[in-house]
Design an enzyme around this catalytic site. Structure first.
Site, PDB file in Angstrom:
ATOM      1  CE  LYS A 112      51.552  24.427 -56.151  1.00  0.00           C
ATOM      2  NZ  LYS A 112      51.425  23.288 -55.236  1.00  0.00           N
ATOM      3  CE  LYS A 196      44.203  27.198 -55.291  1.00  0.00           C
ATOM      4  NZ  LYS A 196      44.679  25.873 -55.496  1.00  0.00           N
ATOM      5  CE  LYS A 199      50.371  26.389 -48.406  1.00  0.00           C
ATOM      6  NZ  LYS A 199      49.224  25.464 -48.427  1.00  0.00           N
TER       7      LYS A 199
END
Ligand code: TYM
Length: 333
Positions: A112, A196, A199
């Site tokens: 991230k 995976k 969103k």
């Protein structure tokens, strides 16, 4: 009975199929015979800088989806993280026991922060797994039902628990174990079955959102990427696309993979996809109706969350007091 704890972030309007199959179905199953506590982790959601009114709405929507999936507030404790101040308080204590390098090694943080750059990355994102450890340790948790992507955070939680116990006494906190069910621990993206389902995926078409229009859900399943060849066989290495569809099919129907393979012998990929689209739509339609019932009565939903916060606070306060006392903080009078 074991103490069960888990949570999800209210970071979108709808949960996705990976959240449901990887975690939520286990939450529901583990209510039987155990003492389960399920949380909407709104403090964690602050790491994505949400709009305030959107965050509030998503917190309720997430709770409504827990309930619609079968989390039963009569048997389990259901609450919102920010309603129990002890989470943030224990997180501070734990952050003083967490190595800088240890936190920097978390792969979710690395991924991230790489996307957001040094300036866009907050300290909150860095300490996110420490807050997660606090969530778990506050409730003397034995088992934490999560998907595969949370395994490393659970390892950190266990390390911190063992460190607390080594420094301040063997029974300061319970060392938790992950509860990760192999078959559904990682649901894959329908357009990229090596990644995976999430969103934040590259293409929205790979994602099944539980509250999306059922017609669009069906379309996304019918247009899922499949593999070369035509045989319907469970082979995650050689046939990741078909294997993912079989996993979803089996999990939603309770049928076994060998049984499905036998049923679809000699049939094409298209056949499986059309049938699976039907299975998902038949499941999601009543689910959505239940979610909307809960959302139509926010006052009642807030009542459920208030009762849950009260029960959670009782447990959390005892743990925090024990940790504070052992770490040498002067007792409040
Ligand atoms: P979150 O909100 O990202 O995801 C919620 C749960 O869904 C699982 N999951 C998946 N499982 C299988 N396949 C997928 N494609 C998939 N995508 C998501 C996740 O593993 C998770 O179980 N850090 C946590 C939230 C958290 C928490 C906690 C969890 C905060 N405190 C304490 C347990 C205990 C998270 O971001 O989950």
């Amino acid at each position: 009975p074991l103490r069960i704890f888990s949570g999800m972030q209210p970071t979108s309007d709808s949960l996705q199929l990976g959240n449901y199959l990887g975690a939520l179905t286990q939450w529901v199953a583990l209510q039987d015979g155990n003492e389960a506590i399920y949380c909407v982790v709104d403090l964690h959601a602050l790491t994505v800088a949400p709009d305030p009114s959107v965050l509030r709405e998503r917190t309720r929507r997430t709770a409504a989806q827990y309930l619609a999936a079968g989390v039963d507030p009569e048997r389990s404790t259901l609450f919102v993280q920010s309603h129990v101040a002890e989470h943030a308080e224990l997180a501070w204590t734990l952050s003083c026991l967490t190595g800088y390098g240890e936190a920097a090694r978390m792969t979710q943080f690395k991924d991230k922060s790489a996307k957001q750059g040094t300036e866009g990355t907050t300290v909150g994102l860095f300490t996110y797994p420490v807050l997660m450890a606090a969530d778990i340790l506050l409730y003397d948790t034995n088992r934490v039902p999560v998907g595969e992507d949370q395994r490393q955070h659970l390892e950190l939680t266990r390390d911190l628990a063992q460190r607390l116990n080594a420094r301040f006494g063997a029974d300061t906190v319970v060392v938790p174990e992950p509860h990760i069910v192999k078959s559904t621990a990682k649901i894959y993206d329908l357009q990229d079955p090596t990644a995976k389902m999430s969103k934040s995926a590259a293409s929205p078409n790979g994602l099944i959102e539980l509250l999306d229009d059922p017609r669009r859900i069906a379309k996304r399943i019918r247009s899922a990427v499949t593999d070369t060849g035509h045989e319907i066989r469970f082979d995650p290495e050689g046939k990741p696309g078909i294997s993912n569809l079989l996993t979803i099919f089996a999990a939603l129907t309770g049928r076994s993979i060998p049984e499905l393979e036998a049923d679809y012998e000699g049939k094409g990929y298209g056949h499986l996809k059309v049938d699976l689209a039907g299975v998902v739509v038949d499941w999601v339609t009543p689910f959505q109706a239940r979610v909307h019932e809960y959302l139509d009565d926010p006052a009642q939903l807030d009542d459920v969350l208030e009762v849950g916060a009260g029960k959670a606070r009782e447990i959390a306060a005892v743990t925090l007091e024990r940790v504070y006392e052992r770490t040498g903080l002067l007792a409040r009078r």
